[in-house]
Scaffold this motif. Structure first.
Motif, PDB file in Angstrom:
ATOM      1  N   CYS A   6       0.848  -1.187   0.000  1.00 17.76           N
ATOM      2  CA  CYS A   6       0.000   0.000   0.000  1.00 17.76           C
ATOM      3  C   CYS A   6       0.882   1.235   0.000  1.00 17.76           C
ATOM      4  CB  CYS A   6      -0.904   0.012   1.236  1.00 17.76           C
ATOM      5  SG  CYS A   6      -2.166  -1.253   1.138  1.00 17.76           S
ATOM      6  N   ASP A  39       6.856   4.031   2.226  1.00 16.56           N
ATOM      7  CA  ASP A  39       6.146   3.158   1.286  1.00 16.56           C
ATOM      8  C   ASP A  39       7.078   2.776   0.141  1.00 16.56           C
ATOM      9  OD1 ASP A  39       4.292   4.138   3.005  1.00 16.56           O
ATOM     10  OD2 ASP A  39       2.955   4.980   1.494  1.00 16.56           O
ATOM     11  N   LEU A  62      -4.692   4.632  -2.674  1.00 17.59           N
ATOM     12  CA  LEU A  62      -5.917   5.424  -2.600  1.00 17.59           C
ATOM     13  C   LEU A  62      -5.476   6.875  -2.717  1.00 17.59           C
ATOM     14  CD1 LEU A  62      -8.869   6.160  -1.790  1.00 17.59           C
ATOM     15  CD2 LEU A  62      -8.176   5.880   0.576  1.00 17.59           C
ATOM     16  N   GLY A 116       4.134   1.384   4.739  1.00 15.61           N
ATOM     17  CA  GLY A 116       5.143   2.203   5.390  1.00 15.61           C
ATOM     18  C   GLY A 116       4.779   2.288   6.862  1.00 15.61           C
ATOM     19  N   SER A 119       2.729   7.558   6.963  1.00 11.22           N
ATOM     20  CA  SER A 119       2.758   8.435   5.802  1.00 11.22           C
ATOM     21  C   SER A 119       3.320   9.773   6.272  1.00 11.22           C
ATOM     22  CB  SER A 119       1.347   8.616   5.248  1.00 11.22           C
ATOM     23  OG  SER A 119       0.504   9.196   6.222  1.00 11.22           O
ATOM     24  N   GLY A 125       0.619   6.792  11.229  1.00 15.27           N
ATOM     25  CA  GLY A 125       1.189   5.497  11.598  1.00 15.27           C
ATOM     26  C   GLY A 125       0.113   4.534  12.043  1.00 15.27           C
ATOM     27  N   ALA A 126      -1.054   4.620  11.431  1.00 12.92           N
ATOM     28  CA  ALA A 126      -2.193   3.825  11.887  1.00 12.92           C
ATOM     29  C   ALA A 126      -2.738   2.878  10.830  1.00 12.92           C
ATOM     30  CB  ALA A 126      -3.314   4.762  12.338  1.00 12.92           C
ATOM     31  N   VAL A 127      -2.715   3.309   9.577  1.00 14.53           N
ATOM     32  CA  VAL A 127      -3.447   2.596   8.522  1.00 14.53           C
ATOM     33  C   VAL A 127      -2.982   1.143   8.336  1.00 14.53           C
ATOM     34  CG1 VAL A 127      -3.855   2.549   6.022  1.00 14.53           C
ATOM     35  CG2 VAL A 127      -4.178   4.682   7.304  1.00 14.53           C
TER      36      VAL A 127
HETATM   37  N1  LIG Z   1      -4.229   6.685   0.749  1.00 10.47           N
HETATM   38  C1  LIG Z   1      -3.437   5.611   0.909  1.00 10.47           C
HETATM   39  N2  LIG Z   1      -3.231   4.762  -0.121  1.00 10.47           N
HETATM   40  C2  LIG Z   1      -2.431   3.668   0.041  1.00 10.47           C
HETATM   41  N3  LIG Z   1      -1.798   3.375   1.179  1.00 10.47           N
HETATM   42  C3  LIG Z   1      -1.961   4.199   2.236  1.00 10.47           C
HETATM   43  C4  LIG Z   1      -2.785   5.347   2.161  1.00 10.47           C
HETATM   44  N4  LIG Z   1      -2.756   5.965   3.359  1.00 10.47           N
HETATM   45  C5  LIG Z   1      -1.935   5.240   4.151  1.00 10.47           C
HETATM   46  N5  LIG Z   1      -1.459   4.165   3.480  1.00 10.47           N
HETATM   47  C6  LIG Z   1      -0.532   3.125   3.971  1.00 10.47           C
HETATM   48  O1  LIG Z   1      -0.547   3.118   5.392  1.00 10.47           O
HETATM   49  C7  LIG Z   1       0.717   3.522   5.924  1.00 10.47           C
HETATM   50  C8  LIG Z   1       0.519   4.340   7.181  1.00 10.47           C
HETATM   51  O2  LIG Z   1      -0.163   5.526   6.878  1.00 10.47           O
HETATM   52  P1  LIG Z   1      -0.646   6.553   7.992  1.00 10.47           P
HETATM   53  O3  LIG Z   1      -1.481   5.798   8.956  1.00 10.47           O
HETATM   54  O4  LIG Z   1      -1.389   7.605   7.245  1.00 10.47           O
HETATM   55  O5  LIG Z   1       0.604   7.102   8.638  1.00 10.47           O
HETATM   56  C9  LIG Z   1       1.387   4.263   4.777  1.00 10.47           C
HETATM   57  O6  LIG Z   1       2.800   4.244   4.922  1.00 10.47           O
HETATM   58  C10 LIG Z   1       0.895   3.459   3.571  1.00 10.47           C
HETATM   59  O7  LIG Z   1       1.615   2.247   3.429  1.00 10.47           O
END
Ligand SMILES: Nc1ncnc2c1ncn2[C@@H]1O[C@H](COP(=O)(O)O)[C@@H](O)[C@H]1O
Ligand SMILES: Cc1cc2nc3c(=O)[nH]c(=O)nc-3n(C[C@H](O)[C@H](O)[C@H](O)COP(=O)(O)OP(=O)(O)OC[C@H]3O[C@@H](n4cnc5c(N)ncnc54)[C@H](O)[C@@H]3O)c2cc1C
Lengths: 250, 328
Positions: A6, A39, A62, A116, A119, A125-127
């Motif tokens: 992702c 990522d 996304l 990752g 982001s 750091g949740a997704v």
């Molecule tokens: N819109 C997105 N599309 C694809 N992968 C995402 C997206 N948002 C977050 N991720 C994945 O989730 C990880 C953590 O994202 P976050 O929780 O926003 O810090 C990122 O490093 C990506 O691997």
């Protein structure tokens, strides 16, 4: 081995971020976008695993229509195919992003699901952990080393405890940390091939609005720039300021 | 009325420093016409039962304890199962975690499992018209976002060292309930085999009150005694810039910045660090910043409260001596 990564499109880490007039978004002029750095590390690791063990690498993103550029970048690095969940706007919290990603990953062949660790725009750091949970996959975060053999992965997780050595049976999900791999630059041949690789476009579900962004503003300015003096002669005054003015030496 | 559930981290048989801050934030949710009906503290670990009194002293109305060998190491599988039980017993509107490596895993896992909104790495938290309203840095601190979660239960992680800690009142008591999550090793799919390079016993960077960081201007790892001695003199811990970590002079755990740790100490001393935007991202919320650099134009001086333009090799030993005197 089938690997799904992702990846998110984000402003470059060196970009100057200016809040736009609506106080909810940032000025886009002059801002370069990139694959979020962690990522990109995940994409690189996926390619290395594929080169060693065979299989496929699929990237899922996304993002707005313009994210096609970053998706093509991942294909040019060597990913086999991509899914672009097209975002037509509206605010999405981590829950909604995770639900949308889990929705398209479900049902696809996937031994290894990579994210990752965070982001670099939303900094949540949740997704990654959320998608893993929604798909009921075991998950290890902050992975700085990852080896696969006999259907199992052995990883190093860098936590506050130290470096933990963790084993897990595949399929499993991981969020990656710096140090895992050094992203490659696409070669001309890769860039040419990327144009013909399968890129599936799907409209992302409308956000459910569980999280609202009320306001975006510049960080509180720091009143910096006070030079106490030059060389070691300034130390006395600095110590006085720290203990009497800033009062941080208790 | 609002029920709050607070996850208190307790590695190695002791409550972490962040525990008091999380309780402080929970208590601070009152006001604005909202009544905090009760605060449940959650302890998950091996041998954490004895910490229930400490949680009560910090103001918990009830302490929910999940104590089992299977919790010796943090795993999402094990801890989530216990956390779900705790949340079922508590029916909270807000669940608070520290934004530590454990909290940053457990909070999203809980949010996904309960379909709750999650707000992360917050520096401010309050209730407005029944919604959980918060502030968080985004774009590596280059902007501040005001965000709101509107699910029945909202999960949050709070940045350490930012919230006012609850004062401990010895002798305060609370009902203690055992959470039997029935977690065994078989439930845990991610098996921790060993811990290499155990983090030092020293306080973690993100929780430290004082941090002394060194940069590439220090020329080599053989000069790190300058940083270490100063840190020792002020009772702080050592940090580093990425240039130094990439060069292999210092371990990755010490890196401060966008791709390292985000810290908010009371005092941050940057020695021979230029102050690149990615470094600032990790430390600009420090309460007081001191910079020592030969280059008066270095960007670090733009965020520093106090700066000395000078050679670190000359300035730092004198500073160390003066500060050491102050402490004796
Ligand atoms: N819109 C997105 N599309 C694809 N992968 C995402 C997206 N948002 C977050 N991720 C994945 O989730 C990880 C953590 O994202 P976050 O929780 O926003 O810090 C990122 O490093 C990506 O691997
Ligand atoms: C995606 C990305 C992520 C990044 N993440 C991070 C991160 O998390 N953390 C981070 O720190 N960096 C990060 N960086 C790197 C960052 O851009 C800088 O390269 C790095 O911070 C520079 O480290 P430095 O200040 O130690 O070294 P330099 O920039 O080389 O600065 C050395 C400084 O020392 C001064 N100096 C030299 N000699 C002396 C002396 N004798 N006494 C006093 N001062 C002296 C010089 O004037 C100079 O200002 C990232 C970069 C990118 C692209």
């Amino acid at each position: 081995m089938d690997i799904i990564v992702c990846m998110k499109r984000v402003p470059d880490s060196a970009a100057k971020i200016t809040v736009a007039g609506d106080a909810k978004s940032i000025e886009q002029d002059g801002v370069d976008h990139v694959i979020s750095p962690y990522d990109e590390i995940a994409v690189e690791k996926a390619l290395q695993l594929k080169e060693a063990h065979g299989g496929t690498v699929t990237v899922v993103c996304l993002g707005v229509a313009a994210a096609t550029k970053e998706i093509r970048q991942a294909l040019a690095m060597g990913a086999d195919q991509a899914v672009h969940l097209k975002d037509a706007g509206g605010n999405r919290g981590p829950l909604e992003i995770a639900q949308a990603l889990a929705g398209v990953i479900k049902g696809r062949a996937c031994d290894l699901l990579l994210f990752g660790k965070q982001s670099i725009d939303a900094d949540n750091g949740a997704v990654g952990v959320m998608v893993a949970r929604l798909l009921d996959l075991p998950v290890v975060s902050l992975v700085a080393q990852l080896d696969v053999a006999d259907g199992r992965a052995t990883v190093h997780r860098q936590s506050e405890v130290g470096t933990e050595v963790i084993e897990v049976t595949l399929p499993a999900a991981f969020t990656v940390q710096r140090g895992l791999a050094e992203p490659r630059y696409p070669k001309i041949k890769g860039i040419m091939q990327a144009k013909k690789k399968p890129l599936e476009e799907i409209d992302a579900p409308a956000p459910a609005g569980t999280m609202a962004l009320d306001k975006l503003e510049p960080p509180a300015a720091r009143e910096g720039g006070r030079i106490v003096g030059e060389g070691k002669d300034a130390v006395g005054e600095l110590v006085r300021l720290l203990s009497q003015e800033a009062k941080v030496l208790s | 009325m609002t029920r709050v559930c607070v996850f208190l981290e307790a590695p190695g048989g002791k409550l972490k420093k962040s525990a008091a801050e999380m309780m402080g934030a929970a208590q601070g949710l009152g006001g604005d016409g909202t009544i905090v009906e009760g605060i449940d503290a959650v302890l998950i670990g091996q041998g954490v039962t004895t910490l229930a009194d400490d949680a009560a002293a910090l103001g918990a109305d009830r302490v929910l304890v999940a104590d089992a060998d299977a919790f010796a190491h943090f795993t999402v599988d094990g801890h989530l199962k216990a956390m779900l039980k705790a949340v079922a017993a508590s029916s909270p509107n807000v669940v608070i975690f520290p934004a530590s490596t454990t909290g940053r895993d457990l909070a999203p896992a809980l949010a996904a499992a309960t379909q709750s909104a999650i707000l992360t790495d917050l520096v401010e938290l309050k209730l407005t018209d029944g919604d959980v309203c918060a502030q968080k840095p985004v774009y590596a601190g280059k902007a501040m976002a005001t965000v709101r979660g509107s699910t029945d239960c909202v999960v949050v992680t709070l940045r350490p060292n930012v919230f006012e800690p609850a004062a401990a009142e010895a002798g305060k008591s609370a009902a203690t309930e055992t959470i039997d999550a029935g977690v065994t090793q078989d439930d845990i799919r991610t098996v921790v085999k060993e811990v290499l390079a155990k983090a030092s016993e020293k306080l973690d960077l993100t929780e430290a009150d004082i941090i002394v960081s060194g940069g590439r201007g220090l020329k080599g790892p053989e000069n790190w005694h300058l940083v270490e001695n100063l840190a020792e003199a002020v009772g702080g811990v050592c940090g580093a810039s990425r240039a130094v970590v990439d060069a292999g002079w210092r371990p990755h755990e010490e890196q401060v910045g966008q791709t390292g740790k985000t810290v908010s100490p009371k005092l941050y001393i940057a020695i021979a660090i230029s102050g690149a935007i990615q470094h600032l991202a990790g430390m600009r919320t420090s309460k007081c910043i001191v910079a020592i650099n030969t280059d008066s134009e270095a960007p670090i001086f733009k965020v520093a409260d106090y700066g000395i333009v000078g050679d670190a090799f000359e300035v730092v030993p004198v500073l160390t001596e003066e500060l050491a005197k102050l402490r004796t």
